[in-house]
Enzyme design. Structure first.
Site, mmCIF file in Angstrom:
data_model
loop_
_atom_site.group_PDB
_atom_site.id
_atom_site.type_symbol
_atom_site.label_atom_id
_atom_site.label_comp_id
_atom_site.label_asym_id
_atom_site.label_seq_id
_atom_site.Cartn_x
_atom_site.Cartn_y
_atom_site.Cartn_z
ATOM 1 N N TYR A 144 0.836 -1.204 0.000
ATOM 2 C CA TYR A 144 0.000 0.000 0.000
ATOM 3 C C TYR A 144 0.876 1.262 0.000
ATOM 4 C CZ TYR A 144 -3.783 3.195 1.284
ATOM 5 O OH TYR A 144 -4.695 4.220 1.306
ATOM 6 N N ARG A 210 -3.749 8.361 16.071
ATOM 7 C CA ARG A 210 -4.216 8.697 14.732
ATOM 8 C C ARG A 210 -4.960 10.029 14.869
ATOM 9 N NH1 ARG A 210 -1.389 4.935 13.910
ATOM 10 N NH2 ARG A 210 -1.718 3.162 12.507
HETATM 11 N N1 UDP Z 1 -6.756 -0.822 15.492
HETATM 12 C C1 UDP Z 1 -7.162 -1.342 16.720
HETATM 13 N N2 UDP Z 1 -8.275 -2.148 16.737
HETATM 14 C C2 UDP Z 1 -8.984 -2.468 15.614
HETATM 15 C C3 UDP Z 1 -8.555 -1.922 14.366
HETATM 16 C C4 UDP Z 1 -7.436 -1.117 14.345
HETATM 17 O O1 UDP Z 1 -6.544 -1.087 17.771
HETATM 18 O O2 UDP Z 1 -9.971 -3.192 15.711
HETATM 19 C C5 UDP Z 1 -5.594 0.104 15.472
HETATM 20 C C6 UDP Z 1 -4.525 -0.243 14.451
HETATM 21 O O3 UDP Z 1 -3.588 -1.154 14.977
HETATM 22 C C7 UDP Z 1 -3.934 1.124 14.166
HETATM 23 C C8 UDP Z 1 -5.104 2.078 14.324
HETATM 24 O O4 UDP Z 1 -6.075 1.379 15.089
HETATM 25 O O5 UDP Z 1 -2.965 1.447 15.129
HETATM 26 C C9 UDP Z 1 -5.729 2.514 13.004
HETATM 27 O O6 UDP Z 1 -5.982 1.358 12.255
HETATM 28 P P1 UDP Z 1 -6.765 1.378 10.866
HETATM 29 O O7 UDP Z 1 -6.708 0.004 10.314
HETATM 30 O O8 UDP Z 1 -8.097 1.982 11.030
HETATM 31 O O9 UDP Z 1 -5.976 2.396 9.911
HETATM 32 P P2 UDP Z 1 -4.423 2.724 9.638
HETATM 33 O O10 UDP Z 1 -4.277 4.120 10.096
HETATM 34 O O11 UDP Z 1 -3.543 1.787 10.414
HETATM 35 O O12 UDP Z 1 -4.282 2.550 8.173
#
Ligand code: UDP
Length: 315
Positions: A144, A210
């Site tokens: 990605y 985030r």
């Molecule tokens: N995350 C989490 N629980 C979940 C899904 C995601 O703790 O059920 C965490 C993930 O490890 C990351 C953040 O939330 O640190 C954002 O994840 P997401 O997949 O939404 O997007 P990314 O910013 O990583 O592309």
């Protein structure tokens, strides 16, 4: 009235954009192979005479005359793109190449939905557009991250070599109605778990951050960028600079849903960025844009969407 191609038009962002463009009576061609997009997202547009659906892979050659192209086609969920890395890389790189050739042939302006992932696991905080990033080129997120980075390279080379009008936006975590219920993004996952009284899954210790931007704010920025003067090529960051930890997000979701779900801690994901916060100074000066939705307000709208989604599922 313009003729506009939206690739990935049945996805989360693409479908919101298609809706606006159709409402404004543009002729909209939505290109999607439903790899990560869904027909449900655009079903309400199918009866409009100015909306056409083209079910095709973005990396397959296309020959149509258009005025503008928006490129969203690429799975954006870590769960999905890590399961299908080759397809993901191809949709970013071959898809961009294909659409850039189309833009060059038809003299169309072309928008690229790039991403905060081009910064990888950033060592500079917050991230300005001038930062080159910290990406592992061979890790599970590379399909990605490097796919989107290569796409940016192609956009700027087509601009320099053929003067194609490009608009490259680096979109940070966006959330809102029509997020996929199954692709494992943190906002959709935690809301659905809270509403279903299941444990909220937290990867790692939940201290990673985030910055979440509500979809309406992101779409407004995209429209402003497409309408901006030719010399504004980007890349421009778009996101909400209000940063929060995943634990803070989880507790806000529990409060807003009134859920009694517990937290369940799971192993941290490989190469999961530790912190992410956009610098949006450029978007402010070049697009006169800034986000308007506080997280709480956007989450309430998203929770309402998933409540009715679950209700429909049951009916
Ligand atoms: N995350 C989490 N629980 C979940 C899904 C995601 O703790 O059920 C965490 C993930 O490890 C990351 C953040 O939330 O640190 C954002 O994840 P997401 O997949 O939404 O997007 P990314 O910013 O990583 O592309």
């Amino acid at each position: 009235m313009k003729r506009i191609l939206v690739s990935g038009g049945a996805g989360f962002l693409g479908s919101h954009l298609c809706e606006q463009l159709v409402d404004e009576e543009n002729e909209v061609i939505c290109l999607d192979n439903f790899f990560s997009g869904s027909e449900q997202n655009i079903s309400h547009l199918l009866s409009s005479s100015n909306f056409k659906l083209l079910v095709q892979d973005v990396s397959m050659p296309l020959s149509i005359e258009v005025d503008e192209i928006y490129n969203f086609a690429c799975p954006a969920s870590p769960l999905l793109y890590q399961r299908f890395p080759i397809e993901t890389f191809k949709s970013s790189v071959l898809g961009s190449l294909n659409l850039l050739e189309l833009a060059k042939a038809s003299g169309a302006k072309i928008f690229q939905a790039s991403t905060s992932e081009v910064y990888g696991d950033p060592l500079l905080h917050p991230q300005p557009e001038s930062y080159f990033g910290n990406v592992n080129p061979i890790g599970p997120r590379a399909c990605y991250d490097e796919g989107k980075r290569s796409a940016e390279t192609l956009f700027f080379d087509f601009h320099r070599q053929y003067q194609v009008g490009i608009k490259v936006m680096r979109i940070f975590n966006t959330y809102g109605p029509r997020m996929s219920a199954t692709d494992g993004r943190v906002v959709s996952n935690l809301i659905l778990q809270a509403l279903q009284r299941k444990n909220l899954t937290i990867f790692g210790d939940g201290s990673q951050t985030r910055s979440f931007c509500f979809v309406e704010d992101t779409i407004r920025a995209i429209r402003l960028m497409m309408a901006s003067p030719k010399e504004i090529t980007g890349p421009i960051n778009v996101g909400n600079p209000t940063e929060c930890t995943i634990l803070e997000l989880a507790s806000l979701i529990l409060e807003l849903t009134g859920s009694s779900s517990q937290l369940s801690f799971l192993p941290q994901r490989t190469d999961d960025p530790v912190q992410r916060q956009p610098s949006v100074e450029l978007a402010k000066t070049e697009l006169s844009w800034q986000p308007t939705y506080p997280l709480k307000e956007g989450l309430l709208k998203t929770i309402a969407y998933f409540e009715s989604f679950l209700k429909k599922d049951v009916d």
